[in-house]
Scaffold this active site. Structure first.
Site, PDB file in Angstrom:
ATOM      1  N   GLU A  33     -32.718  30.608 -32.987  1.00 27.75           N
ATOM      2  CA  GLU A  33     -32.453  30.431 -34.427  1.00 27.75           C
ATOM      3  C   GLU A  33     -31.797  31.665 -35.033  1.00 27.75           C
ATOM      4  O   GLU A  33     -32.173  32.793 -34.730  1.00 27.75           O
ATOM      5  CB  GLU A  33     -33.792  30.147 -35.122  1.00 27.75           C
ATOM      6  CG  GLU A  33     -33.675  29.150 -36.235  1.00 27.75           C
ATOM      7  CD  GLU A  33     -33.265  27.771 -35.735  1.00 27.75           C
ATOM      8  OE1 GLU A  33     -32.051  27.459 -35.800  1.00 27.75           O
ATOM      9  OE2 GLU A  33     -34.134  27.011 -35.288  1.00 27.75           O
ATOM     10  N   HIS A  34     -30.812  31.397 -35.881  1.00 28.66           N
ATOM     11  CA  HIS A  34     -29.998  32.443 -36.505  1.00 28.66           C
ATOM     12  C   HIS A  34     -29.300  33.268 -35.434  1.00 28.66           C
ATOM     13  O   HIS A  34     -29.208  34.489 -35.510  1.00 28.66           O
ATOM     14  CB  HIS A  34     -30.837  33.314 -37.452  1.00 28.66           C
ATOM     15  CG  HIS A  34     -31.195  32.560 -38.708  1.00 28.66           C
ATOM     16  ND1 HIS A  34     -30.330  32.453 -39.772  1.00 28.66           N
ATOM     17  CD2 HIS A  34     -32.281  31.828 -39.031  1.00 28.66           C
ATOM     18  CE1 HIS A  34     -30.882  31.705 -40.714  1.00 28.66           C
ATOM     19  NE2 HIS A  34     -32.068  31.299 -40.286  1.00 28.66           N
ATOM     20  N   SER A  67     -21.820   5.730 -50.851  1.00 28.98           N
ATOM     21  CA  SER A  67     -22.992   6.052 -50.032  1.00 28.98           C
ATOM     22  C   SER A  67     -24.237   5.433 -50.628  1.00 28.98           C
ATOM     23  O   SER A  67     -24.507   5.601 -51.825  1.00 28.98           O
ATOM     24  CB  SER A  67     -23.181   7.570 -49.942  1.00 28.98           C
ATOM     25  OG  SER A  67     -24.471   7.837 -49.410  1.00 28.98           O
ATOM     26  N   ALA A 125     -33.695  18.260 -45.654  1.00 27.58           N
ATOM     27  CA  ALA A 125     -34.725  18.602 -44.671  1.00 27.58           C
ATOM     28  C   ALA A 125     -34.262  19.654 -43.675  1.00 27.58           C
ATOM     29  O   ALA A 125     -35.032  20.103 -42.839  1.00 27.58           O
ATOM     30  CB  ALA A 125     -35.169  17.345 -43.927  1.00 27.58           C
ATOM     31  N   SER A 128     -29.468  18.776 -40.769  1.00 26.38           N
ATOM     32  CA  SER A 128     -28.001  18.723 -40.666  1.00 26.38           C
ATOM     33  C   SER A 128     -27.358  17.418 -41.104  1.00 26.38           C
ATOM     34  O   SER A 128     -26.475  16.890 -40.438  1.00 26.38           O
ATOM     35  CB  SER A 128     -27.540  19.045 -39.238  1.00 26.38           C
ATOM     36  OG  SER A 128     -27.797  20.367 -38.954  1.00 26.38           O
ATOM     37  N   SER A 129     -27.789  16.912 -42.269  1.00 24.84           N
ATOM     38  CA  SER A 129     -27.130  15.702 -42.754  1.00 24.84           C
ATOM     39  C   SER A 129     -25.661  15.964 -43.090  1.00 24.84           C
ATOM     40  O   SER A 129     -24.831  15.068 -42.950  1.00 24.84           O
ATOM     41  CB  SER A 129     -27.863  15.129 -43.966  1.00 24.84           C
ATOM     42  OG  SER A 129     -27.946  16.089 -44.981  1.00 24.84           O
ATOM     43  N   SER A 130     -25.312  17.185 -43.481  1.00 25.48           N
ATOM     44  CA  SER A 130     -23.894  17.415 -43.810  1.00 25.48           C
ATOM     45  C   SER A 130     -23.035  17.437 -42.547  1.00 25.48           C
ATOM     46  O   SER A 130     -21.959  16.828 -42.523  1.00 25.48           O
ATOM     47  CB  SER A 130     -23.714  18.671 -44.660  1.00 25.48           C
ATOM     48  OG  SER A 130     -24.152  19.805 -43.972  1.00 25.48           O
ATOM     49  N   ASP A 174     -24.744  23.376 -35.666  1.00 26.06           N
ATOM     50  CA  ASP A 174     -25.074  22.041 -36.179  1.00 26.06           C
ATOM     51  C   ASP A 174     -24.002  21.024 -35.798  1.00 26.06           C
ATOM     52  O   ASP A 174     -24.299  19.935 -35.311  1.00 26.06           O
ATOM     53  CB  ASP A 174     -25.223  22.063 -37.708  1.00 26.06           C
ATOM     54  CG  ASP A 174     -26.316  23.021 -38.153  1.00 26.06           C
ATOM     55  OD1 ASP A 174     -27.107  23.446 -37.292  1.00 26.06           O
ATOM     56  OD2 ASP A 174     -26.365  23.350 -39.353  1.00 26.06           O
ATOM     57  N   TYR A 224     -29.346  32.731 -46.770  1.00 28.84           N
ATOM     58  CA  TYR A 224     -28.654  32.610 -45.481  1.00 28.84           C
ATOM     59  C   TYR A 224     -27.526  33.642 -45.419  1.00 28.84           C
ATOM     60  O   TYR A 224     -27.400  34.392 -44.451  1.00 28.84           O
ATOM     61  CB  TYR A 224     -28.103  31.189 -45.341  1.00 28.84           C
ATOM     62  CG  TYR A 224     -27.445  30.879 -44.021  1.00 28.84           C
ATOM     63  CD1 TYR A 224     -28.185  30.398 -42.949  1.00 28.84           C
ATOM     64  CD2 TYR A 224     -26.081  31.054 -43.841  1.00 28.84           C
ATOM     65  CE1 TYR A 224     -27.583  30.097 -41.736  1.00 28.84           C
ATOM     66  CE2 TYR A 224     -25.466  30.768 -42.634  1.00 28.84           C
ATOM     67  CZ  TYR A 224     -26.221  30.283 -41.585  1.00 28.84           C
ATOM     68  OH  TYR A 224     -25.609  29.988 -40.380  1.00 28.84           O
TER      69      TYR A 224
HETATM   70  C1  GLA Z   1     -28.152  26.489 -40.292  1.00 26.07           C
HETATM   71  C2  GLA Z   1     -26.691  26.763 -39.965  1.00 26.07           C
HETATM   72  C3  GLA Z   1     -26.498  26.966 -38.461  1.00 26.07           C
HETATM   73  C4  GLA Z   1     -27.467  28.022 -37.919  1.00 26.07           C
HETATM   74  C5  GLA Z   1     -28.893  27.734 -38.386  1.00 26.07           C
HETATM   75  C6  GLA Z   1     -29.856  28.838 -38.028  1.00 26.07           C
HETATM   76  O1  GLA Z   1     -28.559  25.271 -39.734  1.00 26.07           O
HETATM   77  O2  GLA Z   1     -25.879  25.692 -40.394  1.00 26.07           O
HETATM   78  O3  GLA Z   1     -25.158  27.327 -38.201  1.00 26.07           O
HETATM   79  O4  GLA Z   1     -27.062  29.308 -38.278  1.00 26.07           O
HETATM   80  O5  GLA Z   1     -28.960  27.542 -39.792  1.00 26.07           O
HETATM   81  O6  GLA Z   1     -30.023  28.914 -36.653  1.00 26.07           O
END
Ligand code: GLA
Length: 395
Positions: A33-34, A67, A125, A128-130, A174, A224
């Site tokens: 993550e990150h 939508s 949530a 990654s809906s986008s 994502d 972020y």
């Molecule tokens: C979000 C970002 C990803 C990633 C994660 C953290 O989902 O869209 O690119 O950086 O955070 O891992």
């Protein structure tokens, strides 16, 4: 998902005629993550929660989008000749950005479209809906206009839209997970080179439970970006002595030996998370390949601790879910997933314990936080795709 009701809706909104059905998933990240914007390894997979669309070509140059998740907005209309970002166009900026990007790359898109979207990824949530909508639109355009476009190219277009059109400075993870996913498989992706390995997700008697904090992710984007800036600051400090391009170029030992180059203690901790998380991800994937779920779970736990203590992106809600999950029987590991600051966590739970797990964690979360968490058993599914007539819809 009721296919005939969805088709009826499409016909009611856009009139009867041909249509094609498409699907694009959401994602979870198992560990790493990150890391994507620091040039290291991530380990995500696509899930069967996602976004469906029905699409049809028009005979003019107009694009009409609706939508079911934003009913109140009605049909949003624009022309292929007016593809600039407009705040008031809301969610349709995602499909618009993908159209603009493909046209800019020379794709022969001369007729407009009608598209109906329906998503079952819970709102806000962090699943990654986008990215799901971006890649869904990419695949719709690929199929409807017979474009010859590599899937990895579509993934990059999705990220480009997010960064340059929507102005969210996210990494590639994502869009990659959503676009490249395969059923029952996770992907160990090297974000520096985009080379990847598919790893079968064999969980035996265990399953992945997604735990949604239901916390509104306000400030998430600015936090972020703050973390990204801190990573850049750490990298600059390290580069005064070390010939590295990204934080993930460092091994843990090399970081230990040189961390004093970073004066600011907070920034040093951010870098420590990145370097240790990258190493954990590689080792965790190795453990999973060997079928050693216990070790995999232990790495997940350490990942969460590092995100909580060094990277500081968890918060009370995610910590309550994860730390309560750790105490339940039949749990091999639990951690937050995605950007953090709210959103979701995941836990690897024994199938026979899943129900009691959900009840116990749900009860404690409610009493500590004051509102309910939501739980879903994750099924790992395919990436974005056209669904052919005869194919059944999974959920
Ligand atoms: C979000 C970002 C990803 C990633 C994660 C953290 O989902 O869209 O690119 O950086 O955070 O891992």
């Amino acid at each position: 998902m009721n296919k005939s009701a969805f088709i009826k809706r499409f016909n009611d909104i856009f009139g009867k005629g041909d249509h094609r059905l498409f699907f694009s998933p959401g994602r979870i990240n198992l560990i790493g993550e990150h890391i994507d914007y620091n040039g290291g390894y991530v380990f995500p997979c696509a899930i069967t929660l996602g976004t469906y669309a029905l699409a049809r070509l028009r005979s003019d140059r107009e694009v009409h989008l609706f939508s079911e998740n934003f009913e109140e907005k009605g049909v949003i209309t624009f022309s292929l000749d007016q593809l600039a970002y407009r705040k008031e166009d809301g969610w349709t900026n995602y499909p618009k950005g993908v159209l603009a990007s493909l046209i800019q790359r020379g794709a022969a898109i001369n007729l407009g479209l009608d598209i109906l979207y329906r998503g079952n990824i819970p709102n806000q949530a962090g699943l990654s809906s986008s990215a799901s909508i971006e890649l869904l639109t990419g695949v719709i355009l690929e199929k409807m206009y017979h474009l010859d476009i590599d899937r990895l190219e579509l993934v990059k277009i999705g990220q480009e839209v997010e960064n340059n059109f929507i102005h969210v400075n996210s990494g590639i993870m994502d869009q990659f997970a959503v676009g490249m996913g395969q059923r029952d498989t996770a992907m160990l992706l090297d974000c520096k080179t985009l080379s990847y390995e598919r790893v079968p997700l064999v969980l035996g008697e265990y399953e992945i439970v997604i735990m949604n904090t239901n916390k509104r992710r306000e400030l998430a984007d600015s936090k972020y970006n703050e973390r990204r800036a801190e990573c850049e600051e750490a990298l600059k400090a390290l580069q005064t002595k070390l010939a590295i391009h990204e934080l993930c170029d460092l091994t843990e030992a090399r970081f230990e030996a040189n961390q004093s180059l970073i004066e600011n203690e907070t920034v040093r901790r951010r870098a420590r998370h990145v370097v240790t998380e990258n190493a954990r991800t590689i080792k965790a994937a190795e453990a999973l390949k060997k079928g050693d779920l216990k070790t995999f779970g232990a790495f997940m736990n350490r990942s969460h601790q590092s995100l909580r203590d060094d990277y500081e992106v968890t918060g009370k809600e995610l910590d309550t879910l994860v730390e309560t999950a750790w105490k339940q029987e039949g749990v091999l590991g639990a951690r937050m997933t995605g950007a953090g600051f709210g959103g979701c966590a995941i836990a690897i739970v024994h199938r026979d314990r899943a129900q009691s797990f959900i009840e116990a964690v749900g009860r404690i979360y409610r009493s500590e936080i004051g509102y309910d968490a939501s739980f879903y058993v994750a099924e790992v599914g395919d990436g974005s795709k056209a669904i052919e007539e005869e194919e059944e819809i999974q959920s």
